[in-house]
Design an enzyme around this catalytic site. Structure first.
Site, mmCIF file in Angstrom:
data_model
loop_
_atom_site.group_PDB
_atom_site.id
_atom_site.type_symbol
_atom_site.label_atom_id
_atom_site.label_comp_id
_atom_site.label_asym_id
_atom_site.label_seq_id
_atom_site.Cartn_x
_atom_site.Cartn_y
_atom_site.Cartn_z
ATOM 1 N N ASN A 23 24.097 27.003 70.572
ATOM 2 C CA ASN A 23 23.450 25.690 70.613
ATOM 3 C C ASN A 23 23.392 25.253 72.077
ATOM 4 O O ASN A 23 24.404 24.848 72.642
ATOM 5 C CB ASN A 23 24.281 24.706 69.768
ATOM 6 N N LYS A 25 21.940 22.770 73.305
ATOM 7 C CA LYS A 25 21.903 21.299 73.421
ATOM 8 C C LYS A 25 20.834 20.881 74.445
ATOM 9 O O LYS A 25 19.833 21.601 74.610
ATOM 10 C CB LYS A 25 23.293 20.766 73.764
ATOM 11 N N HIS A 112 24.255 18.164 63.022
ATOM 12 C CA HIS A 112 25.244 18.283 64.105
ATOM 13 C C HIS A 112 25.888 16.910 64.342
ATOM 14 O O HIS A 112 25.213 15.877 64.230
ATOM 15 C CB HIS A 112 24.562 18.782 65.388
ATOM 16 N N GLU A 114 26.608 15.346 66.887
ATOM 17 C CA GLU A 114 25.948 14.503 67.898
ATOM 18 C C GLU A 114 24.745 13.784 67.293
ATOM 19 O O GLU A 114 24.457 12.638 67.653
ATOM 20 C CB GLU A 114 25.548 15.371 69.106
ATOM 21 N N GLU A 184 32.520 22.180 62.194
ATOM 22 C CA GLU A 184 32.774 21.837 63.592
ATOM 23 C C GLU A 184 33.617 20.569 63.659
ATOM 24 O O GLU A 184 33.063 19.452 63.593
ATOM 25 C CB GLU A 184 31.454 21.592 64.331
ATOM 26 N N GLY A 190 33.198 20.476 72.642
ATOM 27 C CA GLY A 190 33.041 20.186 74.064
ATOM 28 C C GLY A 190 34.303 19.662 74.735
ATOM 29 O O GLY A 190 34.265 19.206 75.871
ATOM 30 N N SER A 230 34.500 24.451 70.941
ATOM 31 C CA SER A 230 35.230 25.119 72.027
ATOM 32 C C SER A 230 35.551 26.581 71.720
ATOM 33 O O SER A 230 36.594 27.096 72.129
ATOM 34 C CB SER A 230 36.499 24.338 72.390
HETATM 35 P P1 PGA Z 1 31.163 23.532 72.157
HETATM 36 O O1 PGA Z 1 30.053 22.925 71.179
HETATM 37 O O2 PGA Z 1 31.239 25.011 71.887
HETATM 38 O O3 PGA Z 1 30.686 23.225 73.531
HETATM 39 O O4 PGA Z 1 32.459 22.843 71.811
HETATM 40 C C1 PGA Z 1 29.896 23.398 69.878
HETATM 41 C C2 PGA Z 1 28.774 22.653 69.196
HETATM 42 O O5 PGA Z 1 28.628 21.437 69.410
HETATM 43 O O6 PGA Z 1 27.997 23.242 68.424
#
Ligand code: PGA
Length: 267
Positions: A23, A25, A112, A114, A184, A190, A230
Site C-alpha cells: 500500500n 498510500k 483501511h 485511514e 491491521e 506506521g 509495521s
Molecule cells: P505500515 O502500514 O506497514 O506502514 O505500518 C500498513 C498499512 O497501513 O497498510
C-alpha cells in the site's frame, strides 16, 4: 521459530493464497511510481515464487503508469487504494470499480483505517464498496483492526468481528470466497510497533472461526487473512510462520522494492 519451520506443513495454508500487497498510500509522483514499479517487477520476476501473489497499490492517478510497468509479471497484480460504490454520475472526485477495472486493477483496498478515520467511512458504506468491487470482478482486500484503547479494554475481538459482520456478512458464500481480509491493528500502522506474531495469530484465528460460524469451515479455511502494521523484512518470517497468517499488507516497507520483495521471500 518452531511455527516458522512448520509453516510449510500446515494443511490449511496450502489451500489458501499467499498474498503480499504493498500500500503505497499518498506517496510517489508519476516518475517515482514508474521507477518503483519497474524495480519491483524485475525483482518479483527473478526471485519470488509463483505461489506468492504480489500486489502494488499506487495512488489512483498513477495506476495506468504502474500497470504498464508490471505487465507480463504473472504473480504481480495492480491494486487500488479505494473505490466508490457508484459506477458513474455526479460524484465529483471519486473513482468507480468499472474505471479501475479498465485501468488494469485486480485488487482494491476497502476499509483501511485511514479511510475509516479521516473520511468517516462506516461499515455500511464499506459493504457497498465491497459489493461494487465484486460486481466488477475486483478482489476486495477488506481491512479491519482495533485501536489501542479497544485492545486495552478487552473489546478488540468483538470489535473486529463486528467489522466483518457489518460489512461482509450480507454476501453470498460464492462472493465471500472472493474476499481477502487484512487485519491491521491501528496501533501498529506506521508506528514501528508490530503486533507480536502471537497477537496476530490469535486475532487471525478468532476471525477465521468467525468466518466459519457464518460460512462454514471450508470457506474459512480458504480465506486469505493478511497481517498489516509495521511489517518489514526483519519480522515477516515470524509473522508469516503462523498458521493463520496468509501474507501481509505492507505500507512503509513497500516503498522500497528490495524490502518489499524481501518480505515476500520470507515464506
Ligand atoms: P505500515 O502500514 O506497514 O506502514 O505500518 C500498513 C498499512 O497501513 O497498510
Amino acid at each position: 521459530m518452531m511455527e516458522a519451520e512448520n509453516f510449510g506443513l500446515h494443511p490449511n495454508s496450502i489451500m489458501r493464497k499467499k498474498i503480499v500487497a504493498g500500500n503505497w498510500k499518498l506517496n510517489n509522483n508519476i516518475e517515482e511510481s514508474r521507477a518503483l514499479a519497474k524495480e519491483v517487477a524485475a525483482l518479483v520476476k527473478a526471485e519470488v515464487s509463483a505461489d506468492v501473489q504480489m500486489v502494488v497499490c499506487p495512488v489512483s492517478v498513477n495506476l495506468s503508469t504502474v500497470a504498464a510497468e508490471i505487465d507480463g509479471v504473472e504473480n504481480l497484480a495492480l491494486g487500488a487504494q479505494n473505490v466508490y460504490p457508484k459506477a458513474s454520475g455526479a460524484y465529483t472526485g471519486e473513482v468507480s470499480a468499472p474505471l479501475l477495472k479498465a485501468a488494469g486493477v485486480g485488487y482494491v483496498l476497502i476499509g483501511h483505517s485511514e479511510r475509516r478515520e479521516y473520511f468517516n467511512e462506516s461499515n455500511e458504506f464499506l459493504a457497498e464498496k465491497v459489493k461494487a468491487a465484486l460486481a466488477e470482478g475486483l478482489v476486495p482486500v477488506f481491512c479491519c483492526g482495533e485501536t489501542l484503547e479497544q485492545r486495552e479494554s478487552g473489546v478488540h475481538f468483538d470489535f473486529v468481528k463486528s467489522q466483518l459482520t457489518e460489512s461482509l456478512y450480507d454476501l453470498s458464500e460464492a462472493d465471500f470466497k472472493k474476499v481477502v481480509i487484512a487485519y491491521e491493528p491501528i496501533w501498529a500502522i506506521g508506528t514501528g510497533v508490530t503486533a507480536s506474531s502471537d497477537q496476530a495469530q490469535e486475532m487471525h484465528k478468532v476471525l477465521r472461526d468467525h468466518v466459519a460460524s457464518k460460512y462454514g469451515q471450508e470457506v474459512a479455511d480458504s480465506t486469505s487473512i493478511l497481517y498489516g502494521g509495521s511489517c518489514k523484512p526483519s519480522n515477516a518470517k515470524e509473522l508469516f510462520g503462523k498458521p493463520d497468517v496468509d501474507g501481509g499488507l505492507i505500507g512503509g516497507a513497500s516503498l522500497k522494492a528490495r524490502d518489499f520483495v524481501d518480505i515476500a521471500l520470507s515464506y
